[in-house]
Scaffold this motif. Sequence first.
Motif, mmCIF file in Angstrom:
data_model
loop_
_atom_site.group_PDB
_atom_site.id
_atom_site.type_symbol
_atom_site.label_atom_id
_atom_site.label_comp_id
_atom_site.label_asym_id
_atom_site.label_seq_id
_atom_site.Cartn_x
_atom_site.Cartn_y
_atom_site.Cartn_z
ATOM 1 N N ILE A 363 -81.963 1.638 11.558
ATOM 2 C CA ILE A 363 -82.101 3.029 11.984
ATOM 3 C C ILE A 363 -82.779 3.807 10.863
ATOM 4 C CG2 ILE A 363 -80.908 5.077 12.830
ATOM 5 C CD1 ILE A 363 -80.607 2.658 14.655
ATOM 6 N N LYS A 364 -83.775 4.605 11.211
ATOM 7 C CA LYS A 364 -84.521 5.332 10.191
ATOM 8 C C LYS A 364 -84.832 6.747 10.682
ATOM 9 C CE LYS A 364 -88.423 4.598 7.057
ATOM 10 N NZ LYS A 364 -89.527 3.692 6.700
ATOM 11 N N ILE A 365 -84.764 7.714 9.774
ATOM 12 C CA ILE A 365 -85.164 9.090 10.086
ATOM 13 C C ILE A 365 -86.572 9.299 9.536
ATOM 14 C CG2 ILE A 365 -84.668 11.535 9.754
ATOM 15 C CD1 ILE A 365 -81.736 10.773 9.348
ATOM 16 N N ILE A 366 -87.487 9.679 10.416
ATOM 17 C CA ILE A 366 -88.892 9.832 10.027
ATOM 18 C C ILE A 366 -89.313 11.285 10.203
ATOM 19 C CG2 ILE A 366 -91.270 9.147 10.556
ATOM 20 C CD1 ILE A 366 -90.153 6.459 11.476
ATOM 21 N N SER A 367 -89.773 11.866 9.112
ATOM 22 C CA SER A 367 -90.236 13.255 9.135
ATOM 23 C C SER A 367 -91.741 13.290 9.370
ATOM 24 C CB SER A 367 -89.903 13.932 7.807
ATOM 25 O OG SER A 367 -90.521 15.200 7.729
ATOM 26 N N ILE A 368 -92.167 14.109 10.350
ATOM 27 C CA ILE A 368 -93.598 14.227 10.666
ATOM 28 C C ILE A 368 -93.961 15.706 10.787
ATOM 29 C CG2 ILE A 368 -95.433 13.637 12.304
ATOM 30 C CD1 ILE A 368 -93.681 11.301 13.240
ATOM 31 N N ILE A 369 -95.045 16.109 10.147
ATOM 32 C CA ILE A 369 -95.560 17.474 10.280
ATOM 33 C C ILE A 369 -96.573 17.478 11.416
ATOM 34 C CG2 ILE A 369 -96.720 19.400 9.149
ATOM 35 C CD1 ILE A 369 -93.964 18.691 8.001
ATOM 36 N N ARG A 370 -96.287 18.257 12.432
ATOM 37 C CA ARG A 370 -97.152 18.283 13.617
ATOM 38 C C ARG A 370 -98.552 18.777 13.265
ATOM 39 N NH1 ARG A 370 -92.175 20.842 15.523
ATOM 40 N NH2 ARG A 370 -91.118 19.548 17.093
ATOM 41 N N ASP A 371 -99.519 18.274 14.016
ATOM 42 C CA ASP A 371 -100.908 18.650 13.759
ATOM 43 C C ASP A 371 -101.716 18.405 15.026
ATOM 44 O OD1 ASP A 371 -103.188 19.474 12.482
ATOM 45 O OD2 ASP A 371 -103.145 17.938 10.915
ATOM 46 N N ILE A 372 -102.944 18.851 15.003
ATOM 47 C CA ILE A 372 -103.879 18.543 16.086
ATOM 48 C C ILE A 372 -104.573 17.239 15.725
ATOM 49 C CG2 ILE A 372 -105.993 19.261 17.261
ATOM 50 C CD1 ILE A 372 -105.101 22.167 16.757
ATOM 51 N N VAL A 373 -104.584 16.292 16.653
ATOM 52 C CA VAL A 373 -105.258 15.015 16.403
ATOM 53 C C VAL A 373 -106.755 15.243 16.534
ATOM 54 C CG1 VAL A 373 -105.491 12.616 17.123
ATOM 55 C CG2 VAL A 373 -103.293 13.775 17.339
ATOM 56 N N GLU A 374 -107.447 15.082 15.432
ATOM 57 C CA GLU A 374 -108.878 15.354 15.437
ATOM 58 C C GLU A 374 -109.642 14.230 16.116
ATOM 59 O OE1 GLU A 374 -110.501 16.788 11.734
ATOM 60 O OE2 GLU A 374 -108.495 17.205 11.007
ATOM 61 N N ILE A 375 -110.495 14.613 17.048
ATOM 62 C CA ILE A 375 -111.282 13.638 17.796
ATOM 63 C C ILE A 375 -112.105 12.771 16.857
ATOM 64 C CG2 ILE A 375 -113.150 13.385 19.462
ATOM 65 C CD1 ILE A 375 -110.526 14.207 20.704
ATOM 66 N N GLU A 376 -112.559 13.340 15.760
ATOM 67 C CA GLU A 376 -113.393 12.604 14.812
ATOM 68 C C GLU A 376 -112.724 11.308 14.372
ATOM 69 O OE1 GLU A 376 -116.628 11.664 12.568
ATOM 70 O OE2 GLU A 376 -116.458 13.420 13.843
ATOM 71 N N GLU A 377 -111.417 11.344 14.242
ATOM 72 C CA GLU A 377 -110.695 10.169 13.764
ATOM 73 C C GLU A 377 -110.543 9.092 14.835
ATOM 74 O OE1 GLU A 377 -109.431 9.347 10.475
ATOM 75 O OE2 GLU A 377 -111.092 10.731 10.337
ATOM 76 N N THR A 378 -110.930 9.377 16.067
ATOM 77 C CA THR A 378 -110.891 8.345 17.111
ATOM 78 C C THR A 378 -112.244 7.652 17.250
ATOM 79 O OG1 THR A 378 -111.535 9.800 18.951
ATOM 80 C CG2 THR A 378 -109.202 9.736 18.358
ATOM 81 N N TYR A 379 -113.222 8.054 16.441
ATOM 82 C CA TYR A 379 -114.547 7.453 16.499
ATOM 83 C C TYR A 379 -114.653 6.255 15.551
ATOM 84 C CZ TYR A 379 -116.134 11.681 18.949
ATOM 85 O OH TYR A 379 -116.297 12.704 19.841
ATOM 86 N N ALA A 380 -115.694 5.464 15.758
ATOM 87 C CA ALA A 380 -115.965 4.320 14.880
ATOM 88 C C ALA A 380 -116.224 4.807 13.457
ATOM 89 C CB ALA A 380 -117.180 3.559 15.406
ATOM 90 N N LYS A 381 -115.773 4.017 12.487
ATOM 91 C CA LYS A 381 -116.057 4.322 11.086
ATOM 92 C C LYS A 381 -116.171 3.006 10.335
ATOM 93 C CE LYS A 381 -111.122 5.043 10.143
ATOM 94 N NZ LYS A 381 -110.103 6.031 9.760
ATOM 95 N N SER A 382 -116.820 3.049 9.185
ATOM 96 C CA SER A 382 -117.033 1.805 8.443
ATOM 97 C C SER A 382 -116.783 1.998 6.955
ATOM 98 C CB SER A 382 -118.449 1.275 8.681
ATOM 99 O OG SER A 382 -119.414 2.204 8.259
ATOM 100 N N SER A 383 -116.567 0.870 6.294
ATOM 101 C CA SER A 383 -116.307 0.844 4.859
ATOM 102 C C SER A 383 -116.963 -0.403 4.285
ATOM 103 C CB SER A 383 -114.798 0.813 4.606
ATOM 104 O OG SER A 383 -114.515 0.708 3.227
ATOM 105 N N VAL A 384 -117.221 -0.385 2.976
ATOM 106 C CA VAL A 384 -117.785 -1.563 2.311
ATOM 107 C C VAL A 384 -116.822 -2.026 1.216
ATOM 108 C CG1 VAL A 384 -120.210 -1.065 2.775
ATOM 109 C CG2 VAL A 384 -119.123 -0.078 0.757
ATOM 110 N N VAL A 385 -116.847 -3.327 0.956
ATOM 111 C CA VAL A 385 -116.001 -3.914 -0.079
ATOM 112 C C VAL A 385 -116.754 -5.083 -0.694
ATOM 113 C CG1 VAL A 385 -114.846 -5.419 1.605
ATOM 114 C CG2 VAL A 385 -113.727 -4.905 -0.579
ATOM 115 N N GLU A 386 -116.584 -5.258 -1.993
ATOM 116 C CA GLU A 386 -117.273 -6.347 -2.678
ATOM 117 C C GLU A 386 -116.251 -7.349 -3.193
ATOM 118 O OE1 GLU A 386 -120.190 -6.806 -6.523
ATOM 119 O OE2 GLU A 386 -120.590 -5.148 -5.131
ATOM 120 N N ARG A 387 -116.528 -8.645 -2.957
ATOM 121 C CA ARG A 387 -115.667 -9.682 -3.492
ATOM 122 C C ARG A 387 -116.493 -10.920 -3.800
ATOM 123 N NH1 ARG A 387 -111.093 -11.647 -0.075
ATOM 124 N NH2 ARG A 387 -111.375 -13.512 -1.335
#
Length: 740
Positions: A363-387
């Motif tokens: 059992i866990k209590i989780i605190s969340i601050i309400r916000d508007i879900v920005e449409i931008e964050e539902t779009y494709a995004k990319s990142s690069v990594v070197e190894r």
Amino acid sequence: MNRLIEFMKRNFKVLLAVLFLSVGLFAFKGVFKSPNDPEKDKMLLELLTFVIERGHYDPAAMDDNFSKGIYKDYIEALDPSKRFFIQSDIDEFAKYETQLDDQIKNKDLAFFDLTYDRLMKRISESKGFYKDILAKPFDYNVKEEFNTNYEKLPYAKNTDELKEKWRKQIKLSTLSSLTDKLKMQEDLKNGVKSDDKSKEKAFEKKADEKPEAPKSFEQLEKETRESSLKSLNEYFDFINDLDRNDWFSVYVNAVATRFDPHTNYFPPDEKERFDVSMSGKLEGIGARLQKKNDYTEISELISGGPAWRGKELEAGDIILKVAQGNQEPVDVGGMHLDDVVKKIKGPKGTEVRLTVKKVDGTIKIISIIRDIVEIEETYAKSSVVERNGVKYGIIYLPKFYIDFENNDSRDAGKDVAQEVERLKNEGVQGIVMDLRDNGGGSLKTVVDIAGLFIEEGPVVQIKSAGRKKEVLYDRDKRIQWDGPLVVMQNSFSASASEIFAAAMQDYRRGIVIGSKQSYGKGTVQNVIDLNQFVRGSNVGDLGALKTTTQKFYRITGGSTQLEGVSSDVAIPDRYSYLKMGERDIDNAMPWDKIDPSEFKFWDKQSNFDAAIDNSKKRIAENPKFKLIDENAQWIDQRNKESVYNLNIDQFKAEQKAIEEKAKKYKSIADYKNSLEFKSLSYEQEAMKTDSSLKEKRERWHESLSKDIYVEEALNVLDDLQPKNAGKKVVTKIKKEPIKS
């Protein structure tokens, strides 16, 4: 979970043409005395079954078996916890078990009227139960148990037995709250901080204040009863607000969903909410909820939303209580889904605290601050990594989005093409397409995205009822990316995600890694406004129907329905043994197969099989993956346990044992790889002036740096490099001690 709803205009027009032709021969005329006129209910049932039988891909026969299914689903929907009806009620209802198909055809509402009247009577009686039960303290020293496996438990034999069931159910809820309060008070007294972030905030706040005098056991016990009384009063207030139409909608949906799990009736209010959800305008904590027995379950987190950013709430968590900030939490067990949603939603910037039961039973209590879900964050995004001196790219696609009403707006196909081009300009030598938790979307965008990685050819086959199959092709010979490709999926990847993964797998174009198999939804739905089929005045809004109109198939001919897409490399995760897929729904449409399409295998990746073998060996030898698999088995075991001790000492001991066992698996969440993920050059420039974008990307990159699955995807890209062709490459595993 976000379901695939493909508004392919030509297919929708065909469906409507069939329906309008039928309606021309069979018109529905509605003139009713009032919105609650039973004649309106009869017409709605008749219209619903009429439209489904003519528009559904493969409508089930309305026979005695169909009737039994309606009966089972409807009774469970009315009383999932078996705390209203008694056995004599069920015995009386049972005589209708095989008659509902005939009643629907004859527009007979006798069964609904009987169950509705009886339910109203039992609900009225239950109000007295809980008030009497909560009027006096519980004796937590008595040794007794309560079984929460409502599905397998019998109904109460009489009202006395039913009242006893109410007593134990309420006692379990108050006992859970009481032990939380006692532990919090003890921690404050001893200066012990909790692992729970929400409790830790409360601890820090109280530590700065003048210490409160500790409350007695009796005071805390009384507080829990008062809180439970308030919750149940609110629950019954909500039930009192429901009218006959609301309960009739439950019956209608029991009929609709027997055709298949994705055929649903939307009453007018729900139709409006569905339209809002499809528009992508989301607010609150950014989570989709669904009912599971008498509780509310998190079915999906919306990418970019507050819950997703917090990384504490997960799909599969059960919401037990909701508190507004530091106010007293309200028990939401048994509440209607809409009422739970209302409590969780709220103005941007305000705090909501959810008490949840995790999939491992803690059992866990989780605190969340309400916000508007920005449409931008539902779009494709990319990142690069070197190894190892090689640069790779990761494209995260949360859904296959498109706006059918505006061709100039963003869609997943155009956006992924742009991300691929940007990654090429960065000089990457391999791409990971991350489709984990992607619930689907537009078929058109799947074809467009698949076409970026193959020369040309079929991507998916579609079959409509009574029509020849249709094959959707990539006809553009241009290949935007011809290098190594890995596709990541999990058990929540569904519909359109499965089409893409299947196509890449069938062409041997990319290696699919992740959960043993994806969700397994291989059907397409259309939403039909029922009002268009009715003539007459004073009808009112009849709502809408979402019904399954098509199935789609892999280019090899097999459906993704039920079976999903099996990963080339199966990696254990915490949901590995839980029943959460389409195959676990009793009336899901079956798997089948049609003729394959002609296509050519991708022949430019000579070390394809070696890369798969290497990955399997790494996973088998990796102690962290072994721990994850052990955790998954424990979660499955915990999920099957349903008996709780109502003796406070035994309850505390059991909860402590669970928490201690869970600590063994804490290192899974604490895992960190040694990789550094970065934004692309153009985005780094934008972040110099856009602090919000900078914060979002840093948060995403931090999560990638803790992602063992992404790390393995990059290992596979290493193995796919031309320099490793024909070699057995085994990446060194970072050894870590396993805490027991």
